[in-house]
Structures are given as C-alpha cells and as structure tokens.
Design an enzyme around this catalytic site. Structure first.
Site, PDB file in Angstrom:
ATOM      1  N   LYS A   3      18.616   1.983   0.728  1.00 17.07           N
ATOM      2  CA  LYS A   3      19.512   1.094   1.104  1.00 17.07           C
ATOM      3  C   LYS A   3      20.243   1.375   2.421  1.00 17.07           C
ATOM      4  CE  LYS A   3      20.513  -3.120  -0.525  1.00 17.07           C
ATOM      5  NZ  LYS A   3      20.015  -3.876  -1.554  1.00 17.07           N
TER       6      LYS A   3
ATOM      7  N   GLY B 192      28.110 -17.351  -6.124  1.00 20.17           N
ATOM      8  CA  GLY B 192      27.471 -17.020  -4.854  1.00 20.17           C
ATOM      9  C   GLY B 192      26.527 -18.031  -4.440  1.00 20.17           C
TER      10      GLY B 192
ATOM     11  N   ASP C  72      19.601  -8.206   3.457  1.00 18.53           N
ATOM     12  CA  ASP C  72      20.692  -8.031   2.090  1.00 18.53           C
ATOM     13  C   ASP C  72      21.737  -9.099   2.498  1.00 18.53           C
ATOM     14  OD1 ASP C  72      20.771  -6.809  -0.596  1.00 18.53           O
ATOM     15  OD2 ASP C  72      22.805  -6.274   0.385  1.00 18.53           O
TER      16      ASP C  72
ATOM     17  N   GLY D 132      24.763 -17.957  -1.365  1.00 18.87           N
ATOM     18  CA  GLY D 132      23.778 -17.451  -0.163  1.00 18.87           C
ATOM     19  C   GLY D 132      22.526 -17.359  -0.518  1.00 18.87           C
ATOM     20  N   ASN D 133      21.745 -16.543   0.219  1.00 16.10           N
ATOM     21  CA  ASN D 133      20.255 -16.783   0.167  1.00 16.10           C
ATOM     22  C   ASN D 133      19.932 -16.678  -1.221  1.00 16.10           C
ATOM     23  OD1 ASN D 133      17.401 -15.341  -0.208  1.00 16.10           O
ATOM     24  ND2 ASN D 133      17.311 -16.445   1.744  1.00 16.10           N
ATOM     25  N   ALA D 134      20.155 -15.857  -2.193  1.00 11.28           N
ATOM     26  CA  ALA D 134      19.730 -15.748  -3.437  1.00 11.28           C
ATOM     27  C   ALA D 134      19.958 -17.099  -4.494  1.00 11.28           C
ATOM     28  CB  ALA D 134      20.092 -14.369  -4.190  1.00 11.28           C
ATOM     29  N   GLY D 135      21.559 -17.233  -4.327  1.00 15.54           N
ATOM     30  CA  GLY D 135      22.253 -18.113  -5.202  1.00 15.54           C
ATOM     31  C   GLY D 135      21.843 -19.681  -4.838  1.00 15.54           C
TER      32      GLY D 135
HETATM   33  N1  GLU Z   1      17.967  -6.711  -0.316  1.00 22.00           N
HETATM   34  C1  GLU Z   1      17.149  -7.223  -1.440  1.00 22.00           C
HETATM   35  C2  GLU Z   1      17.236  -6.583  -2.759  1.00 22.00           C
HETATM   36  O1  GLU Z   1      18.544  -6.080  -3.007  1.00 22.00           O
HETATM   37  C3  GLU Z   1      15.550  -7.033  -0.680  1.00 22.00           C
HETATM   38  C4  GLU Z   1      14.965  -5.589  -0.421  1.00 22.00           C
HETATM   39  C5  GLU Z   1      13.815  -5.750   0.005  1.00 22.00           C
HETATM   40  O2  GLU Z   1      13.302  -6.838   0.199  1.00 22.00           O
HETATM   41  O3  GLU Z   1      13.319  -4.503   0.664  1.00 22.00           O
HETATM   42  O4  GLU Z   1      16.401  -6.394  -3.637  1.00 22.00           O
END
Ligand code: GLU
Length: 417
Positions: A107, A219, A147, A221-224
């Site tokens: 990360k 949230g 992220d 954002g993209n995920a939510g």
């Molecule tokens: N940031 C995303 C996660 O936390 C995606 C990570 C990625 O695709 O490498 O899973």
C-alpha cells in the site's frame, strides 16, 4: 466520552494473531507475517501554484510477496500515517490471497489534502512520488492502483512518469488506469460490484432475498456509490447515504443515481432534496437490513456496534470495524462480510487488467464482470465454508484462508540464505 480509535496496524496484528492461533501457525512464519518486508518513506517536494515549495511525506509499504508481485492502492489523505499504510498493506496481502489471485500485498499513501490542491499540484506531487518509488515498482515487482482520493488520472501520471524513466511504455505498472491507456472496462465499478455480489451471496446463506431489502451506505465515493447503484439494480432499497460531511435518510427510499448526481454537482450528499439529514453515526445505527461502511477505518466502534440494527454488514471500506466492535457484532449474530472479502472486487479486476496488459488482450465489460462474479463468489463460498467448518466468524474465516495460503507459500519457498 468518545472511544479512542485503535491504531490500525495494531488491529491488523490482532486479527493476524487470531488467525495464527486458529491455524496453529508455525511461530517462525507467524513472526515473518507480523512485519512488512519493506517500508519506504519518501520526501515529496512540490512546487505549489503560488511559487512556494511544499514538502509532503509519502510511503510505500511492501508487506509480503510470497504469492506474487506486491499489489495495492495509493491513498491521498490528510490523516495518512505510516501505521495506517502498514495495516492496509497487510490487509492487501490477505485480500489477494482470499481472492486467490497471484499477488502479494502493498500500500502507498501521501499525507496531503487533495481537496485543497489544484490539478497541477496533484500532478507534480504524483510524479515526484513516483520517481521516489520507481525502483521498487513495476509489473513484476509491485503494481499500484487507486485508493481513497486517487483515481484513473493519478494512475496515468504514475504510468507516464515510470515509462519516461524506463524509456518504454509499461502499461502493466499500474491498474485502474484510464481505458485509453490500457485500463480495463469494469474496473471503475468493480469494488462496489464485488461487494454487491458478496451481499447477494450473504442473503442466500441467510435464506433471504435482496428484493426490497433496505440498505444504508456510509461513504459515497467510488466503492460506496457503485455499491448503492448495483445493489439497487439487484432489487434492494437504498434508504441512507453519507459522505465525510454527513448524510441523508429517507425510509421510503432514495434514488442512488440522483444522490450521486447531486454529490457530483455540489460535492456533498447533504442537501439532496426529499430526505432528512443524519450524522454518520446515526446512519450506522439506522434501522435497515444491510449496512455498508464504505469510507475509512474505525467507523464502527464498540459503542456503535451495540446499536447496529442491520442483519448484514458489507465492509466495502478497509478496516471499518474495530476488533472490539467485531466481537459485539459477532455476539449479536450480525452476518459480517469482512473487508478482505467484501471489497476484493477492486483488486480482482485490477488483476484482470494486469493480465490483459501482459497478454495484450482487451476484454468486454460483460466478460470482465462475469470473471469478477465467478472469482468473488468462489472466494465467498471458500470463506463461508471455512466459517462453518471451524465454527468461527466470517472475519476469522477469511483471515484463516488468506493468512493460511500466504503461510503455505512462505513454508514452501523456504528461507534463503
Ligand atoms: N485500493 C483498492 C483496495 O484497497 C484496490 C487495490 C488494487 O486494485 O490494487 O483493495
């Protein structure tokens, strides 16, 4: 008095220790898994628009690569800390393992407030950070991705900087790229879609259906937001949504697409017409069948967990539930789909993107989505099977599967020298 928020890396280690005990892990391998393999701290001086130079701090933590090249996103946020990045890199390691994709975990993060920076400043910061990590990333070494508060454009800058340094275009160095640069169709919606598939599987296990099931998303954002759009398509009813500035609630239902349009226009979820305002805490405690924390770590503390009414919690965020809160949810028989499973759709499609780049392929969105569906439902079933077999929570089961596979890889590789 509000509860102290735990250090995310300490939480990650607590989870690892629980899995290690259950797996009766060799103490030597357990010791290896308690530390990241490499931590890089980079000073990132940036010429700001006002002519002054501001120096940011960036990190890249490579946790473990026994199962394949390091993989994981880069976060831009004022509250980034090294311990947060370490925790996120450990979770990436278990996540790629649970999903059974051939990657390790890493990360990155930069302590900055991207909302207060211009595009030019963000571009210069990203390029300078990339020069600092250029020697340790690459398609066979470490593959970054988006992220929190990073996106396809940021990936394009990383790709360009890296490729300029190498003198050759290397599309496979990052995933979550723009489609025009070798990005994959379906990557932008993948985290939310994967979380929705997991929720559908959880409903099946519980003998219920998503039709008419009420849900709340913390949230947007993209995920939510994508989770909300896709779960709505599957027949569920969004009743509450929030972002860092607060949320909105309407028991008769919100329209996810319109909430998103409102957020895109005004920058906020709050102010959406025909809904009452709620705080983030109220949203988490709201009466609903499915709760999706899709923001940051430590959202569900022990005190909040006691008041959670949802029957299913889908962790689209990384680390949204503290270890203490975990125990409460488990005692209350909440079906929790843990982060390293629930949000693995993002990295699964990152893997599909990387494969397309390496093989010079380009798949349709339907193809990508169906591969994602297969991969994540298999992972869900594996974790659920482990949970039944060992009589443990879905969290512990996911960690047992994830940590177990990494441990086995380390054992088989052996130690050299
Ligand atoms: N940031 C995303 C996660 O936390 C995606 C990570 C990625 O695709 O490498 O899973």
């Amino acid at each position: 008095m509000s509860e102290a928020k735990p250090n995310p890396f300490e939480s990650a280690l607590k989870q690892l220790d629980i899995a290690a005990e259950r797996l009766k892990l060799d103490p030597g391998i357990h010791g290896i898994l308690r530390q990241p393999k490499r931590i890089v701290t980079i000073s990132v001086p940036v010429r700001m628009d006002n002519g002054q130079t501001k120096t940011f701090t960036g990190f890249r933590v490579q946790y473990n690569d026994a199962r394949g090249p390091y993989k994981g996103g880069i976060r831009y946020h004022p509250n980034v800390t090294l311990d947060e990045v370490k925790a996120l890199s450990a979770w990436m390691t278990w996540k790629c393992s649970v999903a059974d994709i051939p990657f390790g975990g890493a990360k990155g993060g930069i302590i900055c407030d991207p909302k207060k920076m211009s595009q030019g400043e963000l571009e210069r910061m990203t390029r300078r950070y990339t020069t600092g990590i250029a020697d340790i990333i690459g398609p066979d070494r470490d593959v970054p991705a988006p992220d929190v508060y990073t996106n396809a454009q940021v990936m394009a800058w990383i790709l360009d900087t890296y490729s300029q340094l190498k003198g050759v275009m290397v599309p496979g160095v990052v995933t979550g790229k723009p489609i025009s640069l070798g990005g994959s169709l379906g990557r932008d919606t993948a985290t939310g879609r994967g979380a929705a598939f997991c929720t559908r599987e959880a409903a099946k296990v519980k003998g219920t259906t998503l039709k008419g099931a009420t849900f709340a998303v913390q949230g947007f954002g993209n995920a939510g937001a994508n989770y909300a759009l896709i779960l709505e398509e599957m027949g569920a009813k969004l009743i509450a949504a929030s972002d860092s500035k607060g949320g909105v609630l309407n028991r008769r239902g919100l329209d996810a697409k319109k909430v998103l349009q409102h957020k895109e226009k005004s920058g906020l979820v709050v102010g959406y017409s025909g809904a009452e305002e709620v705080t983030n805490e109220e949203l988490l405690e709201t009466e609903c069948e499915i709760l999706c924390p899709a923001a940051l770590e430590n959202a569900i503390t022990k005190d909040i967990a006691r008041k959670v009414k949802a029957k299913i919690v889908t962790e689209a965020a990384n680390g949204p539930t503290t270890p203490e809160a975990d125990k409460v949810l488990d005692q209350n028989k909440v079906f929790l789909i843990p982060d390293i499973l629930a949000n693995s759709g993002g990295v699964i499609v990152s893997y599909l993107e990387w494969v397309q780049n390496l093989d010079r392929l380009s798949w349709s969105e339907e193809e990508v989505n169906s591969k994602l569906e297969r991969k994540i439902t298999t992972a869900f079933k594996g974790v659920h099977g482990q949970s039944a077999e060992s009589a443990v929570s879905m969290r512990t089961a996911a960690l047992m599967v994830g940590v177990g596979r990494v441990a086995e890889a380390i054992r088989t590789l052996g130690l050299w020298p």
